[in-house]
Design an enzyme around this catalytic site. Sequence first.
Site, mmCIF file in Angstrom:
data_model
loop_
_atom_site.group_PDB
_atom_site.id
_atom_site.type_symbol
_atom_site.label_atom_id
_atom_site.label_comp_id
_atom_site.label_asym_id
_atom_site.label_seq_id
_atom_site.Cartn_x
_atom_site.Cartn_y
_atom_site.Cartn_z
ATOM 1 N N GLN A 1 4.090 0.537 2.272
ATOM 2 C CA GLN A 1 4.323 -0.669 3.047
ATOM 3 C C GLN A 1 5.497 -1.440 2.424
ATOM 4 O O GLN A 1 5.539 -1.646 1.210
ATOM 5 C CB GLN A 1 3.069 -1.535 3.056
ATOM 6 C CG GLN A 1 1.907 -0.933 3.830
ATOM 7 C CD GLN A 1 2.093 -1.088 5.326
ATOM 8 O OE1 GLN A 1 1.776 -2.121 5.905
ATOM 9 N NE2 GLN A 1 2.617 -0.057 5.976
ATOM 10 N N ASP B 1 0.794 -1.231 0.000
ATOM 11 C CA ASP B 1 0.000 0.000 0.000
ATOM 12 C C ASP B 1 0.828 1.284 0.000
ATOM 13 O O ASP B 1 1.767 1.433 0.792
ATOM 14 C CB ASP B 1 -0.879 0.056 1.247
ATOM 15 C CG ASP B 1 -1.726 -1.173 1.454
ATOM 16 O OD1 ASP B 1 -1.631 -2.115 0.657
ATOM 17 O OD2 ASP B 1 -2.481 -1.188 2.431
#
Length: 500
Positions: A61, A45
């Site tokens: 992430q 993400d």
Amino acid sequence: MSDAAAVHAELVERAEQAAMKLEKERNNRWYPSFHIAARSGWINDPNGLSFFNGRYQVFYQHHAYSAYWGPMHWGHVSSEDMVTFRREHVALAPSIEADRDGVFSGSAVVGDDGKLYAYYTGHRWNNMFNDDDGALQVQCLATSEDGVVFTKHGVVVEGPGLKHFRDPKVFRIDGIWYMIFGACSEDNRGQVWMYTSTDMFNWEFDRILFEDPNPDAFMLECPDIFPLGDKWVLIYCPMGPRKDAYQARNSHNAGYVVGDWAPGEDFKQLTDYRLIDWGHNFYAPQTFEAPDGRRICYGWMGSFTIGTPSQETDGWGGQLTVPRELSLDEDLNLINYPVAEIEKLRGEKTEFGSFVLGLNQDKVLLEQTPPCEILLDVDLSVTDSERVGLKIGLTEDGSHTYVGYDSLAERIFVDRRLAGNGDRGYRAAPFPGGDKLSLRILIDRGSVEVFVNGGVQSVTSFAFPNAGDRSVALSSESGSITVDRLDIYPLDTIWEDERQ
């Protein structure tokens, strides 16, 4: 430096060194040239999208220790113009009890003190190993004076004991800060919760802002809410809905609803749920407001369930989409289209002009395919080919990814049946209708992004070609194609240390 700060500094440095070591073994055959990816390892993400200290800040992430998902960190890149990026140091690592098993997704905003405030979900497995016995998720805060080095402040929103409670997105209206995040209710319904604050540290529950009408949606990941004109757009990623014709074909899908909302009120849904992107690999979009007022979005290209060949052999997994500007049309459809800055990457144009491609013909457009952009306009009123197809990454053995318009289905498609490597499958977005077909196709080393008629629809997918000469050909089927325009631009890399 406090003991906690010293521990965090050591852990982010350890992750940075691991990524640099793995980078030396990275295979670049499919590694993106003009898309953001970690220097090595896993990425999912987009997080913390913001404009701070004169630069666009893009966090994500990240697992630095392998090309597969693992304990989540925040990776980081930054840019002055959204197309020339430099790699920054790993920003956040699991270092306190609250985020022991992962610094999960979140957002970032600039406070009145001039610091960057990063809100994220701290994640802990109850059994310290996996999700079999559930997890504890809380919302945490870290701040930075330079956007690179962060100081953790611990938990600012305790978990209410729900199975899923994560992905904070923070914004401000008239001096009040708002935080929304996804939740799974006690009766297993996907919801968006809202909290408020006046000081950015102390947060109070405001309301359940939204519950997905679909009872199969048990969790709404990565929610984001923002105004476009006089309406509000709520983006979320529902977990649970089953496949439905062309929709929800992926294990993870992203969409939106449009409605009315004002502080202190409930969200009033005005549209049905609609996909943002119809491709194989588009998830977890996050937006932010650029200094000029544009609403900019990045999404993640990847999959939690079907691995990619780059993970297996090349030392990296996942990338972000190009940045896209969002707008609403008169029917409250969300338009998404590459930001204008992408054109700065263009090299010398190859122009084919207007022409007719005859019955069952192939026209080779490029003998070799660098990262590039194809602009194709077709007059459908005098085109009777069953499909207007582009064979991308076409190699001598016939492998390719097929992109184009299917007149029978009236859809824009990406067909990976013959792509050569990785997952196969077919994805297709509805064509908006009319006599004019306009496709903008961004081709990187291992991906395609297709934008239809100015961004009315988009289809985003990985596409890993075979080795060898990789051409691009326009193809007609059982009819002819009348081309009004066909231009191709090579696209430069976004990485400032790789520019020629």
